[in-house]
Design a protein around this motif. Structure first.
Motif, PDB file in Angstrom:
ATOM      1  N   HIS A 120      -0.533  -3.819  -8.714  1.00  0.00           N
ATOM      2  CA  HIS A 120      -0.649  -2.362  -9.373  1.00  0.00           C
ATOM      3  C   HIS A 120      -1.276  -1.874 -11.064  1.00  0.00           C
ATOM      4  CE1 HIS A 120       0.048  -0.233  -6.025  1.00  0.00           C
ATOM      5  NE2 HIS A 120       0.950  -1.567  -5.336  1.00  0.00           N
ATOM      6  N   ASP A 179       1.459   7.830 -14.113  1.00  0.00           N
ATOM      7  CA  ASP A 179       0.546   7.180 -13.161  1.00  0.00           C
ATOM      8  C   ASP A 179       0.768   8.218 -11.311  1.00  0.00           C
ATOM      9  OD1 ASP A 179      -1.791   5.580 -14.251  1.00  0.00           O
ATOM     10  OD2 ASP A 179      -0.500   3.871 -13.260  1.00  0.00           O
ATOM     11  N   THR A 180      -0.007   8.128 -10.328  1.00  0.00           N
ATOM     12  CA  THR A 180       0.557   8.751  -9.246  1.00  0.00           C
ATOM     13  C   THR A 180       0.306   7.531  -8.226  1.00  0.00           C
ATOM     14  OG1 THR A 180       0.270  11.231 -10.232  1.00  0.00           O
ATOM     15  CG2 THR A 180       0.282  10.730  -7.703  1.00  0.00           C
ATOM     16  N   LEU A 181       1.291   6.991  -7.352  1.00  0.00           N
ATOM     17  CA  LEU A 181       1.588   6.476  -6.227  1.00  0.00           C
ATOM     18  C   LEU A 181       1.879   7.454  -4.691  1.00  0.00           C
ATOM     19  CD1 LEU A 181       3.598   4.187  -8.140  1.00  0.00           C
ATOM     20  CD2 LEU A 181       1.137   4.387  -8.435  1.00  0.00           C
ATOM     21  N   ARG A 182       1.588   6.102  -3.625  1.00  0.00           N
ATOM     22  CA  ARG A 182       1.849   6.450  -2.567  1.00  0.00           C
ATOM     23  C   ARG A 182       3.492   6.097  -2.764  1.00  0.00           C
ATOM     24  NH1 ARG A 182      -1.945   7.649   1.424  1.00  0.00           N
ATOM     25  NH2 ARG A 182      -4.047   7.847   0.896  1.00  0.00           N
ATOM     26  N   VAL A 183       4.319   6.758  -1.326  1.00  0.00           N
ATOM     27  CA  VAL A 183       5.431   6.449  -1.927  1.00  0.00           C
ATOM     28  C   VAL A 183       5.880   7.187  -0.405  1.00  0.00           C
ATOM     29  CG1 VAL A 183       6.240   6.518  -4.015  1.00  0.00           C
ATOM     30  CG2 VAL A 183       6.370   7.913  -2.859  1.00  0.00           C
ATOM     31  N   ALA A 231       0.605  -0.986 -13.099  1.00  0.00           N
ATOM     32  CA  ALA A 231       0.928   0.785 -13.360  1.00  0.00           C
ATOM     33  C   ALA A 231       0.808   1.355 -15.022  1.00  0.00           C
ATOM     34  CB  ALA A 231       1.967   0.975 -12.490  1.00  0.00           C
ATOM     35  N   LEU A 258       4.869   2.182  -1.847  1.00  0.00           N
ATOM     36  CA  LEU A 258       5.832   1.810  -2.468  1.00  0.00           C
ATOM     37  C   LEU A 258       7.298   2.529  -1.128  1.00  0.00           C
ATOM     38  CD1 LEU A 258       7.415   1.011  -5.160  1.00  0.00           C
ATOM     39  CD2 LEU A 258       7.200   2.949  -6.125  1.00  0.00           C
ATOM     40  N   LEU A 311       4.759  -3.245  -9.173  1.00  0.00           N
ATOM     41  CA  LEU A 311       4.272  -1.872  -9.906  1.00  0.00           C
ATOM     42  C   LEU A 311       3.271  -2.472 -11.120  1.00  0.00           C
ATOM     43  CD1 LEU A 311       6.605   0.361  -9.770  1.00  0.00           C
ATOM     44  CD2 LEU A 311       4.053   0.614  -8.259  1.00  0.00           C
ATOM     45  N   ASN A 365       1.183  -1.093   0.159  1.00  0.00           N
ATOM     46  CA  ASN A 365       0.266  -0.174   0.104  1.00  0.00           C
ATOM     47  C   ASN A 365       1.177   1.297   0.006  1.00  0.00           C
ATOM     48  OD1 ASN A 365      -2.244  -1.381   0.073  1.00  0.00           O
ATOM     49  ND2 ASN A 365      -2.126  -1.971   2.477  1.00  0.00           N
ATOM     50  N   GLN A 394       3.743  11.690  -2.813  1.00  0.00           N
ATOM     51  CA  GLN A 394       3.872  10.853  -3.931  1.00  0.00           C
ATOM     52  C   GLN A 394       5.151  10.822  -4.912  1.00  0.00           C
ATOM     53  OE1 GLN A 394      -0.491  10.377  -4.601  1.00  0.00           O
ATOM     54  NE2 GLN A 394      -0.530  11.244  -2.494  1.00  0.00           N
TER      55      GLN A 394
END
Lengths: 235, 235
Positions: free
Chosen positions: A31, A37-41, A33, A4, A27, A2, A50
């Motif tokens: 995901h 794309d924008t991911l939580r990191v 992906a 990265l 990913l 949830n 982000q």
């Protein structure tokens, strides 16, 4: 995954990171992906935010990251755990990291089989791998400290009293003891025994170090379940 | 196996039972039992007590049993769970049985992958096998009821309102909701979503059926951990 979780070695500039291996595979496969794309990191040991996927192909992902949020608070807890069997150890390490335990002591006990201490899952890299899975699950960036104490008596006699000082000290132990308290507002030192429980000598030693026995009811829970149940009740 | 669970077919007389298979193997290999030993036993759906091992050899164990203690109380709970992925399902079934959940509804949700419904772990015999492992772990004799609901809307619209009537209805859902209550003194209907959570439409439908969203903090927990944490907090 949830979150990265990026490590220092992933960064090629202050706000840019490159990934390969397990996380790249995740990913692609989980995901699904795509570039753009924008991911939580999060940065291991640091902030969260982000990541904007600049590039994603079979060999590599490149992200531009903005890290502007603090990771979640840890529990005010030192958790002592009799070393679980190897398969359970891996899951417990994930759970401990996911629940926000900042400090874990893996301790010997009479009912810990000697062979458990030989497992490769106790290697620092193996421990770290499971902790990171827990952080990714729960969205946290800070690794718990894990101490390994192969000798019960010197640890409990010489080091535990200082660790437990100024905390609420508890030993999870089935029997005619008070119920585990709820929603405590102060730091806790909690000891959870092996399958089959602590032996009476160990409970006495833990009591002498400042830990009081508490119970969770008549059901016998697996270690992983007991850890989660006790922490959910305490905090 | 903290309780040797006997089924009706094991009994050869009112107080005498014979075992083969998995439980016999466990007696030999894990308990390292011998003829003359006394073990904790229970009768599936009935009472618990002691079993005296009259005979134990490679093919068979024979016990004389005294069943004079009631099994532990169940939680006053109906648990609705979005169907977890197959590997997680098996562990969740064990946890649910071990924690004392009397009724589990496995429910569809938008984020449940369709393939999850094809798993052989949903066969009644496979479900029962995992539930029994949970009962043996926790020392309980009564199997939870497990209902399988492949269609979210008809279940939530037509059946859930009656199931949830006169209970505290709750949906575990991350977000800006009240914290999950502690130590409730009344029956609860609790719905826990899939990995990724319920979609807003589902939360609305569950609310319309009488369930109010509550959250457990910012950490995202695996389904098995979330089940344990919510139950430990509620009861």
């Amino acid at each position: 995954m949830n979150l990265l979780l990026l490590e220092d070695a992933d960064f090629i500039a202050a706000n840019r990171a490159r990934l390969e291996g397990r996380r790249l595979k995740h990913l692609h496969e989980v995901h699904r992906a795509e570039a753009g794309d924008t991911l939580r990191v999060g940065r291991l040991g640091g902030s969260m935010g982000q990541g904007h996927l600049l590039r994603l192909d079979a060999d590599m992902a490149e992200l531009e990251v903005t890290l502007d949020q603090p990771p979640p608070a840890k529990l005010p807890l030192t958790l002592l755990l009799a070393l679980p069997r190897p398969k359970m150890l891996r899951r417990v390490l994930q759970t401990v990291a996911a629940m926000g335990v900042p400090r874990l002591v893996l301790l010997n006990s009479y009912r810990v089989e000697k062979s458990f201490w030989q497992t490769p899952f106790l290697e620092p890299e193996a421990i770290r791998e499971q902790l990171i899975l827990g952080l990714e699950q729960a969205r946290d960036t800070r690794l718990p400290d894990v101490l390994i104490e192969k000798r019960f008596k010197p640890f409990v006699e010489d080091r535990l009293p200082a660790l437990a000082a100024d905390t609420l000290g508890l030993v999870g132990h089935p029997g005619d003891f008070p119920a585990c308290p709820r929603a405590v507002e102060r730091p806790v030192t909690l000891a959870i025994g092996p399958e089959g429980g602590w032996i009476p000598y160990e409970v006495e030693k833990l009591q002498a170090a400042g830990l009081q026995p508490v119970q969770l009811g008549e059901r016998i829970l697996r270690v992983e379940t007991a850890v989660t149940a006790l922490l959910a009740r305490l905090f």
